[in-house]
Design an enzyme around this catalytic site. Structure first.
Site, PDB file in Angstrom:
ATOM      1  N   ASP A  28      38.583  17.101  13.801  1.00 16.94           N
ATOM      2  CA  ASP A  28      37.407  16.017  13.882  1.00 16.94           C
ATOM      3  C   ASP A  28      36.288  16.618  12.939  1.00 16.94           C
ATOM      4  O   ASP A  28      35.946  17.806  12.569  1.00 16.94           O
ATOM      5  CB  ASP A  28      36.776  16.085  15.202  1.00 16.94           C
ATOM      6  CG  ASP A  28      36.264  17.231  15.738  1.00 16.94           C
ATOM      7  OD1 ASP A  28      36.975  18.232  15.733  1.00 16.94           O
ATOM      8  OD2 ASP A  28      35.127  17.158  16.254  1.00 16.94           O
ATOM      9  N   GLU A  29      35.401  15.546  12.484  1.00 19.63           N
ATOM     10  CA  GLU A  29      34.207  15.849  11.812  1.00 19.63           C
ATOM     11  C   GLU A  29      34.259  17.000  10.899  1.00 19.63           C
ATOM     12  O   GLU A  29      33.508  18.042  10.691  1.00 19.63           O
ATOM     13  CB  GLU A  29      32.976  16.239  12.883  1.00 19.63           C
ATOM     14  CG  GLU A  29      32.632  15.291  13.829  1.00 19.63           C
ATOM     15  CD  GLU A  29      31.709  15.557  14.767  1.00 19.63           C
ATOM     16  OE1 GLU A  29      31.027  14.795  15.504  1.00 19.63           O
ATOM     17  OE2 GLU A  29      31.479  16.803  15.248  1.00 19.63           O
ATOM     18  N   VAL A  30      35.085  16.855   9.856  1.00 17.86           N
ATOM     19  CA  VAL A  30      35.382  17.764   8.775  1.00 17.86           C
ATOM     20  C   VAL A  30      34.690  17.492   7.543  1.00 17.86           C
ATOM     21  O   VAL A  30      34.467  16.050   7.086  1.00 17.86           O
ATOM     22  CB  VAL A  30      37.061  17.657   8.318  1.00 17.86           C
ATOM     23  CG1 VAL A  30      37.123  18.586   7.263  1.00 17.86           C
ATOM     24  CG2 VAL A  30      37.785  17.924   9.610  1.00 17.86           C
TER      25      VAL A  30
END
EC number: 3.2.1.52
Length: 757
Positions: A342-344
């Site tokens: 997530d949230e890369v």
């Protein structure tokens, strides 16, 4: 007559003595089937325990006997007694967690085909025992109500999450957490072990991960907590997680592999599966700060939104990842491993010559595909080692293996469960609203009631919904007391929703049973925070046959006294008493409030309802809605339903283009007034239109502008606000009404209804 009356009184008194008072059954979660019986079972030292388990329930029997020791001061004897508790193994059922519990005056029979089922039957019995047993108070005799229960869970995945990276929690707290989850039949604990702010699991191949990555000087999150602790001591950093080094305080801690193995074993005894998460390729700053070569740019830093991720085209990264995960798999026997994804922050990948070269050689069009390459490669490694892989829904951006389990959290990105299920993935529902308990606006009503799937989710794919999970992220939750307050009693609402069938779930019943559970939490030392608000939650029912709108009012408090008006005036105790759904015709301003001790309480609900001329009329969209926020598709603007406070409630329709629609009144109509409500929530990018313009036409081709309303809400306004764009249509005649509102901010526009009279 006098003698007859005395005789009747004697009969009444005899009946009262012979019939014990009905004990309220306050089980949470509520069983799939529960039937009350007559009489009661008396549990005491003379009760016999009869075991017919073929030797398979030894751990559960041990748990049960410890429960008896707490309740009546001694374990039950297996020799003959006055009455019997029989624990019986049956043939293995289709659902391994199912059980049957029968309580009669002379005998209790608990039967199940599997250890999980018999354990959950014991948990139901525990909730029927006095809550005082939880703190060591022994009763010589306990009366249990006669009943029949046939029960099994609705979902396989019933989970809570705990982030121990942002702020650290002791092993004692983790064990207590497991105890409380098992008390409410939750069966999984998702343990978020690594993130930018700390690495909490010992990896013998890389000891620096905990020696260095497990500790930090105070960061911005710690500073926020320290500042808040001045008013609320629960925000104070716990001293046991602070070390002084050369006069500088360091915050942190980690779990050794031996500690984690012991913890896993303890959780297994309570039928709670510990699922580890090692978040990657993003949220890896704690590791990259020690091994900067793992990043494409060779440094641990923050990008535009998130931290520098692992470099997906560097073979050393996969050596590191596989070495770490090999040790993780050795510690955790769970068949699931969560790898985040997530949230890369992909900016460093875009700027990396090596990454761009790799993408070109492999015909990748975007860095999202590069993320999918990383996820698939790591997943393949885990799958080859017999594990199933869980990812956050962000991982879907560049395409995803259908064998992965998708954890849906981004509730503002609509239709994620639909897309995942259509791709073949199983889905775990963990939407931030309402299942992120770390947010102060997490509401008990929403946890229990809020729809988790869109109206367009394919019914034939319901089997792809693996279960439910709520999360506790701890950026600003540094203490066990504060964690308790954020978790409870919310956990109980989650537990019932994940276990009980739709038909067994009842909000009004739950509120009563919840209050009866609070003394048990008190005895267990849980620092819960239960302050049910008197705020009213309205629901609408548009009745097109009778051309009226029904209003139902809900509340977090049990059996509230509610008075309401329909003319916009403030209600008094002389106003209409709310006794269930009521209907209004035409337009009405509903004002309602809870009254306590005869006095009105805040907040006071005001709800506009309109059964207007355009209800049910067709709407043509010159520019379509955003597919993530379809509401009721093309009928949304004229269905009579008005949205609530959240833009993802299934009523607000969202647009990333201009709002441009035409209503067909189907015949020439006298048009007097127009109204449309828009929402602004600048944080997630929801803004007002610059203005709204209404034009009318007789033929649908030649339109006359008749009304223009300017917006007066600045885009800089950070609070959530609503604006009614309302004006006169001057009694003009027209069949077609064109409504245009420009999306100047290029964010989202949300509108719920076009009201025309």
């Amino acid at each position: 007559m006098k003698h007859l009356s005395i005789f009747a009184i004697i009969l009444f008194l005899l009946a009262s003595c012979s019939a014990p008072e009905q004990v309220e059954i306050s089980l949470v979660p509520y069983p799939a089937h529960l039937e009350r019986g007559n009489g009661q079972f008396t549990l005491n030292a003379n009760t016999q325990l009869l075991i017919q388990d073929q030797g398979e329930f030894s751990e559960e029997i041990s748990f049960f006997q410890s429960m008896m020791q707490q309740a009546i001061g001694q374990k039950l004897s297996e020799t003959a007694g006055e009455n019997i508790i029989e624990i019986r193994k049956t043939e293995a059922p289709e659902n391994p967690e199912s059980y049957q519990l029968s309580i009669k005056a002379d005998k209790i029979i608990l039967q199940a085909g599997n250890a999980e089922g018999v354990f959950y039957g014991m948990i139901s019995l525990r909730q029927l025992l006095p809550e005082s047993m939880e703190s060591g108070e022994v009763s010589e005799e306990i009366n249990l109500p006669a009943l029949e229960i046939k029960d099994q869970p609705e979902y396989e995945w019933r989970a809570m999450h705990l982030d121990v990276s942002r702020h650290f929690f002791s092993m004692d707290y983790l064990r207590r957490y497991v105890d409380l989850l098992s008390l409410y039949k939750l069966n999984k604990l998702h343990l978020h072990l690594t993130d930018d702010q700390g690495w909490r699991i010992e990896i013998k191949e890389y000891p620096e991960l905990t020696e260095l990555g497990g500790w930090r000087t105070f960061n911005s999150q710690d500073s926020i907590c320290i500042d808040k602790s001045k008013e609320d001591p629960r925000f104070a950093l716990e001293p046991k997680h602070i070390e002084m080094r050369d006069g500088t305080p360091y915050y942190g801690g980690f779990y050794t592999q031996d500690e984690l193995r012991e913890f896993v074993s303890y959780a297994q005894s309570k039928h709670v599966e510990i699922i580890p998460e090692i978040d990657m390729p993003g949220h890896m700053m704690a590791a990259i700060a020690i091994y900067p070569e793992l990043a494409c740019n060779g440094e641990a830093a923050w990008g535009d939104l998130f931290s520098t991720p692992l470099c997906p085209v560097n073979e050393e990264v996969y050596t590191f990842v596989e070495n770490v995960l090999t040790e993780v798999m050795d510690i955790f026997p769970s068949k699931y491993i969560h790898i985040g994804a997530d949230e890369v922050e992909k900016k460093t990948w875009e700027e990396s010559a090596e990454a761009q070269k790799f993408m070109k050689e492999n015909e990748m069009q975007s860095v999202d595909e590069l993320q999918s390459y990383f996820v698939n490669r790591v997943s393949n490694f885990l799958q080859e080692n017999g594990k199933e892989v869980v990812v956050w829904d962000d991982a879907m951006a560049g395409g995803i293996d259908p064998n992965l389990k998708v954890m849906y959290w981004r509730n503002w990105v609509g239709a994620v469960p639909d897309k995942a299920a259509l791709n073949g993935n199983e889905v775990i529902l963990a939407p931030g609203d309402p299942f992120y308990f770390s947010t102060p606006n997490s509401k008990l009503f929403d946890i229990y009631n809020k729809p988790l799937l869109g109206s367009k989710f394919p019914e034939e794919l319901r089997y792809k919904i693996k279960g439910l999970q709520a999360c506790l992220w701890t950026e600003t939750i540094p203490s066990e007391a504060l964690a308790d307050a954020m978790l409870f009693p919310n956990v109980l609402a989650l537990a019932e929703r994940a276990w009980s069938t739709d038909s067994a779930q009842d909000w009004n019943s739950f509120k009563t049973r919840l209050k009866n559970q609070l003394p048990r939490l008190d005895q267990l030392g849980v620092k819960y925070e239960y302050n049910p608000t008197t705020k009213l939650i309205p629901f609408m029912h548009v009745d097109t046959d009778e051309q009226q709108i029904g209003i139902t009012l809900e509340s977090e408090i049990s059996q509230p006294t509610i008075y309401y008006t329909t003319d916009g005036s403030q209600p008094t105790s002389e106003s209409n008493l709310y006794e269930g759904e009521f209907y209004v015709k035409g337009s009405a301003t509903i004002v309602a409030a809870v009254f306590q001790d005869g006095k009105i309480t805040e907040p006071i609900l005001t709800k506009q309802v309109d059964y207007h001329q355009a209800i049910g009329k067709p709407v043509q969209y010159q520019k379509s809605w955003n597919k993530s926020y379809p509401a009721g598709d093309a009928g949304s603007m004229t269905d009579g339903y008005r949205g609530g406070e959240s833009y993802n409630d299934g009523i607000w329709q969202g647009f990333t283009s201009d709002f441009d629609v035409t209503i067909d009144m189907e015949k020439e109509t006298t048009l007097n007034s127009f109204s449309a409500t828009f929402m602004q929530a600048a944080g997630p990018g929801v803004f007002m239109p610059d203005y709204l313009e209404v034009s009318i036409s007789a033929d649908g081709e030649n339109f006359e502008p008749i009304l223009r309303i300017e917006n007066d809400i600045p885009a800089s306004e950070k609070k959530k606000v609503f604006k009614d764009f309302t004006g006169s249509l001057e009694g003009k005649q027209g069949r077609y009404i064109k409504v245009f509102a420009p999306n100047v901010q290029k964010g989202f526009l949300f509108v719920d209804e076009l009201v025309i009279n």
